[in-house]
Structures are given as structure tokens and as C-alpha cells.
Write a protein that holds these residues in place. Structure first.
Motif, PDB file in Angstrom:
ATOM      1  N   GLY A  15     -22.241  41.879  -0.635  1.00 46.97           N
ATOM      2  CA  GLY A  15     -21.497  39.982  -1.063  1.00 46.97           C
ATOM      3  C   GLY A  15     -21.219  40.502  -2.756  1.00 46.97           C
ATOM      4  O   GLY A  15     -21.700  39.788  -3.556  1.00 46.97           O
ATOM      5  N   TYR A  16     -21.300  41.423  -2.996  1.00 47.88           N
ATOM      6  CA  TYR A  16     -20.252  41.763  -4.241  1.00 47.88           C
ATOM      7  C   TYR A  16     -18.854  40.999  -4.955  1.00 47.88           C
ATOM      8  O   TYR A  16     -18.449  41.088  -4.155  1.00 47.88           O
ATOM      9  CB  TYR A  16     -20.949  43.055  -5.264  1.00 47.88           C
ATOM     10  N   ARG A  17     -19.638  40.195  -6.170  1.00 48.74           N
ATOM     11  CA  ARG A  17     -17.802  39.734  -6.888  1.00 48.74           C
ATOM     12  C   ARG A  17     -18.058  40.168  -8.523  1.00 48.74           C
ATOM     13  O   ARG A  17     -19.070  39.793  -9.035  1.00 48.74           O
ATOM     14  CB  ARG A  17     -17.774  38.263  -7.003  1.00 48.74           C
ATOM     15  N   PRO A  18     -17.241  41.027  -9.591  1.00 44.90           N
ATOM     16  CA  PRO A  18     -17.427  40.974 -10.225  1.00 44.90           C
ATOM     17  C   PRO A  18     -17.833  40.429 -10.895  1.00 44.90           C
ATOM     18  O   PRO A  18     -16.971  39.133 -11.015  1.00 44.90           O
ATOM     19  CB  PRO A  18     -16.032  41.872 -10.923  1.00 44.90           C
ATOM     20  N   ASN A  19     -18.885  39.603 -12.320  1.00 44.63           N
ATOM     21  CA  ASN A  19     -18.391  38.635 -12.487  1.00 44.63           C
ATOM     22  C   ASN A  19     -17.452  38.383 -14.277  1.00 44.63           C
ATOM     23  O   ASN A  19     -17.660  39.121 -14.717  1.00 44.63           O
ATOM     24  CB  ASN A  19     -19.957  38.356 -13.741  1.00 44.63           C
ATOM     25  N   THR A  20     -16.554  37.839 -13.754  1.00 38.33           N
ATOM     26  CA  THR A  20     -15.694  37.663 -14.862  1.00 38.33           C
ATOM     27  C   THR A  20     -15.934  36.998 -16.338  1.00 38.33           C
ATOM     28  O   THR A  20     -15.355  37.508 -17.021  1.00 38.33           O
ATOM     29  CB  THR A  20     -14.397  36.163 -14.475  1.00 38.33           C
TER      30      THR A  20
END
Lengths: 335, 335
Positions: free
Chosen positions: A48-53
Motif C-alpha cells: 500500500g505504498y504511496r510516494p510522499n509528496t
DNA sequence: CTGTTAGCGCTTTCAG
DNA sequence: CTGAAAGCGCTAACAG
């Protein structure tokens, strides 16, 4: 309690690749083989990875964020303008940081926050900007575009409608329809928008040899406009026509005249507004008004801001978009 | 071209102190002597230093940002609600990241952006949330509060007004005033808000032994509501009363009845709305309606969101705030 | 109270 | 194409 968020390193570990490979998967222009990309994407999905803006912004020095400062959101004209701006910037991959300020007041506190927020550009909607802040934006090369408000500072771009000629038309039209006791209902005394509408209006009257019968101020607000109307009609002879600096106030004038003075529009009093908001076209009012090219204004302003962000400080421009008289039936003798 | 921004290190150098001393000057709770603080602030002033919020967020893991998702900004009810929310969060030192979505549609694209934006909480205004996203928010312990929309997912807090009883009152009142051909004008078929108003309304009619004369859908939009009105009144006998799911549509009904059918309100047809927006109280309409406690709703929702952020995931709550009937004169026989 | 030292999570050279 | 390494600007222990 706060769950630790998944980082690119963890994804890398699971996928059995380096952390930079993961990064490349989420950068559009980076080159990466299909095989590793698939491995990475699968691992990312599992975790459930999402890049950290935020981390990305820090290193790329681009927040992809626009600060938008709005006053008078209760006026549908600005609510609709904001909606359009949001649509535009969302499509371009920018996020909007919203700051509401009360009328023309304290942009002070808010401007500091904007400057610290690392927004890449500032859109001012019906809000004014103190000169030192305008200067600071220029110094930091943060582009600023103002819609419907001007500031006496170079370096800031401005998109307005032709307020002067709008007011001018209103003045000429009222005289042409045979009015002689013509009053003006201004908005905020500090707003450049109202000032130009007023100027054009008064110039037109002067040109026709008519003097302005009375002037009041309604702060662009419904209730204040009602009060102003009461003052204008307290004693006879009262005005036979009113030019209000925006539709919102023009509607207030009409409501007050009808309900409190038993006066008819346009038989007893003619009314002209400014903006052409949806309400103006409602059958109950059928308000003659000066249309501002709302969508064009916001599209132009947004495009301008984006250009300036991309080119790293384009020379600022002042644009004035033409207005269009909309003749309905709130002025007597209309066709 | 982009001017390099001044960093805390540069300030430290000029002030002759360590970089952390500079950092401490801009952290409220850090302890620092007055002497160094003065030196630092002076150096900061000279250089025009402003702390970089992005870098700060990265390390503190707190963006101090709330994502607010709004649909129907053209409805003054939501524009005013947004304004209030902004005021609230600004006072608490939070920034609002604004996302406008078209009606109930694609929150999809937007939700990904929100999750990546590191917002600490999500406020949904008249927008719905797909279940998988709701779940993801829960998984990441990002609090979500919805105003005036429900989602069948645990973990999400909801603040609504008592739509059911509002509708119920409208139904009873219309029957009590002697109406028998009562129609309902729904909003969006997908919105829970409208569904509850409808349910309460129909239940009330059933209780009185009256059946609903006709139902139409106006999508909460002015023009759609006008069209629906035309359909309702195309053939006789037409309804003698209409309950519209919000004021915006109720006004459209009145305008259409008057201008296109020459019908009077309330003499020929009674109309009830929902919301009690400012327009409802204009003399031209004097709309009988069900008031939602707008300010209380947004204050409650904002407070709730903040609490959940601070306590790191409080158990979610569903709140229903009472509505208040506002009797004006758009229903016949009113006092 | 202050400076030193590690990173926050990610992008981006730079070699391999 | 890929991994290692060097930070972006700042905060937060940790000694002194």
C-alpha cells in the motif's frame, strides 16, 4: 498509534531492488526496465505504498501548490471563479492551498503563511495585497496574479474586466433611457474595482451633463446595500435610477424597493448591476447588468500564473478584458 | 532564474550561531536565551529568511494540512460552509488543501492525490467517498469527517442534520395546511441526504394517509429543477404543493411557476425548501424551509476532525444535528 | 542554554 | 539499466 507509513525503502526491500529503482518507478520520465518496474509495482501494491509528496517537494524544490487568496466567497461570482480555478489547476497537476480573508482586510497574517508554505504561485481573488508583501513575492520570484483587484506595485500581474467602461456604459444607458436623478451604490471604498466602475460612471454622466444624484456605499454586501437603499429613499425626491457596483447589491436594492417602499422596478426606479451572476437572470429580477467574462478572466489568470511559474518569472502583465452590457428589463424603456 | 531561498544555515552563519539555534528560534516551545534569539532574528530579518514548512513537515511528520473535498460550490450553502471551515482551521494553524469534485462523481482521482499529499485529515463537504478509499484512510489512520453525506463504511465520522425529520416535518406541514396533491423534487439520486429527506417526507405522508402525487429529480441544480417543474405542471391536475430537497431548487420551482405558468405561491401552489440559505429569506420568495444548523455542523465537524488528528484516531462518530422548521409564507395558510 | 550529530523520504548525479 | 551515495532544509535527541 499513528501507523508508520510505508517508505520506498521498504518497497525496495520487498521487491529486491534498490531504493532508487523504486523512486524511478514513480517518476514519469525516468528510465527503467519493464521487469523491475513490474516487481516494484507489485511490491508497492502489496504494501500500500504511496510516494510522499512532501519529501519529493523538498528535493525537487517544487511543491506543485498554488496559494489562492479569496475574499467574499459568499458572492457567487467568486465562488464560481474559485471553482473554475480549481478545475484548471487540478488538471495541470497543481494543488490549491486555500486562504479566505475577510473582505479587503488583513492579508497580513495570511501572506506570511503563504510565503512559508512554499507555494509556487499566488492567485488573488478579489483580495488586495499590501505593497511590502508584493515586493517580497517579487524578491523571491513567486509569481502573483490578481483577479479583479489592482495593487500599485510593479511585478504583480493583474487580470480585470474593463470596469471603467462598464461603469461608463451604465451611466450613458441610464441617461439615454431618460433618467435624471441617478444614484451610485459603491462597493468597498478600498476596492479598485469599485473605484473604476464609479469613475467610468461619473465620467459618462458628466459627459451627458448630468450630475450624480447621490452616492452610497454597500460594501458589496446584501444587508449593507439594503441599508444604503433605505438612506437613498428616505426623503423625496428620491432617485429614479441606481447603478450598483455589483449584482449582489443590485438585487438587494430591488428587494428593498419592492418590499419596503412598494416601488416597482423599472416603472418607478431603474436598476443596473455588475457581474451578470446567475441570479441576475432569474425572472424575478431580470436584471440589466454589465457582464464580466468570468470564465475568461479566470482562465487567463490561471494560464498566466502557470506560464510565469514555468518560465521562472515572466515579466508581469496587466490585462483588461472587455465587458458586455446585458440588457434585460430592470431599466425602463428597454426593448 | 529562480532565486535560491535563504536557509537556516545561512542565517546561522550571519548570526554566528549554530544552525539548530536558528531552528529553535522558530519553534515556539524550544528554549533559547534572549541574546541569541535577538541575534538570530536580526540576521533572519536582514536576509529575509522564512522557515521552509516543507522541510519541517518532513521531519515532524505533520503537514498541518487538511484536505477538503467539496462539491456544489455554486450552492451558497456549501460556499458558506467552506468559508466557515477555512476560518476555523486557519485559527488553529492548519492549512486547507482544496479539492473540488463534480457532484457525487469521481472522487477517485482526487483521493489518490490527497493520500499522497500527506494531509492530516480529510473534510468531505457534500461529497461521497468510495469504500476502498475510506478503508485506506482508516488503514493509514487519517481521520475523515463527512458533512451531509454518509458512506457505508465504519471508521469514517459523519455530521449531518436530521434530514429524515426535516422531510417528515415538511410532509406533515403540507398535509396540515390542507394539501392533497403533494409532489417531491429530489436532489441527486445518489445522495444520502436527499434519500433521507425523501424517506421522512414519504413516511409523513403515509402516516396521514396521503400518497405522494409525483416525484421528480432536479440534481440539486437550478436548471434541472426548472425542467422538473415543467414536467410536473405539464398536465392538469397539477400538484398543489411541492417539497424540494433544497432551497436552491425550491427557488427554481417558484421562479418557473411564476414566470412560465403564471401560478402564484402560495395561492396556487405551496413550496417548501431545505437549508435556509440567505436567498430563502429574500422578500421575493419568503420561502418556508427546513433550516440546517450550518455553522454548528461545520464547527462540530471541524472540531471532531481536529480531535481525531490530535488523539491519533479517536473512534469515529455519527452525529445528527436537529433541524428547525422556518415558517415563512410560501405555504398557504401560514400564520 | 547551545552545538553536534543524525536522520525525515525522496530525487539525482555518478559509476558500474 | 541499475545501485550507491549525497543531500534537500529542517527538527530532535544528546552531550557539553
Amino acid at each position: 498509534m499513528k501507523k508508520k507509513s510505508v517508505t520506498s525503502r521498504e518497497v525496495a526491500q520487498l521487491a529486491g531492488v534498490s531504493q532508487s529503482a523504486v523512486s524511478r518507478c514513480f517518476s514519469p520520465k525516468a528510465s527503467i526496465s519493464k521487469k523491475t518496474r513490474d516487481k516494484v509495482l507489485e511490491a508497492a501494491r502489496q504494501l500500500g505504498y504511496r510516494p510522499n509528496t512532501i519529501a519529493r517537494s523538498l528535493i525537487t524544490r517544487s511543491s506543485r501548490t498554488i496559494a489562492v487568496v479569496v475574499s467574499q466567497l459568499d458572492n457567487p461570482f467568486y465562488a464560481l471563479t474559485l471553482a473554475k480555478a480549481s478545475e484548471y489547476f487540478q488538471a495541470e497537476g497543481y494543488h490549491l492551498l486555500l486562504f479566505l480573508v475577510s473582505d479587503d482586510g488583513n492579508t497580513e497574517g495570511v501572506m506570511s503563511e503563504i510565503l512559508e508554505s512554499q507555494a509556487e504561485g499566488i492567485l488573488m481573488l478579489a483580495a488586495s495585497l499590501a505593497t511590502p508583501f508584493a515586493q517580497e513575492c517579487v524578491d523571491r520570484s513567486i509569481p502573483v496574479v490578481m483577479i479583479n483587484r489592482t495593487v500599485d506595485s510593479a511585478g504583480v500581474s493583474q487580470v480585470s474586466s474593463d470596469n471603467y467602461h462598464g461603469g461608463h456604459w451604465a451611466g450613458r444607458y441610464l441617461v439615454a433611457q431618460g433618467h435624471s436623478r441617478i444614484a451610485f451604490l459603491n462597493g468597498l471604498p478600498t476596492s479598485s474595482t469599485g473605484a473604476y466602475r464609479r469613475l467610468g460612471f461619473l465620467d459618462a454622466l458628466a459627459l451627458e451633463g448630468v450630475s450624480c444624484w447621490a452616492e452610497e456605499c454597500g460594501d458589496y454586501r446584501f444587508d449593507k446595500a439594503s441599508e444604503a437603499t433605505r438612506r437613498l429613499f428616505a426623503k423625496s425626491p428620491y432617485p429614479d435610477a441606481i447603478f450598483a457596483a455589483n449584482d449582489h447589491m443590485a438585487i438587494a436594492v430591488i428587494e428593498t424597493l419592492r418590499s419596503e417602499f412598494g416601488l416597482r422596478v423599472p416603472e418607478d426606479v431603474s436598476v443596473i448591476g455588475f457581474d451578470d451572476t446567475p441570479v441576475a437572470s432569474w425572472p424575478s429580477f431580470h436584471l440589466t447588468t454589465v457582464r464580466q467574462p468570468r470564465e475568461e478572466m479566470v482562465a487567463t489568470a490561471s494560464r498566466l500564473l502557470l506560464e510565469q511559474i514555468r518560465e521562472g518569472q515572466l515579466s508581469p502583465v496587466q490585462l483588461t478584458l472587455p465587458v458586455v452590457p446585458v440588457i434585460r428589463s430592470s431599466v425602463r424603456g428597454a426593448v
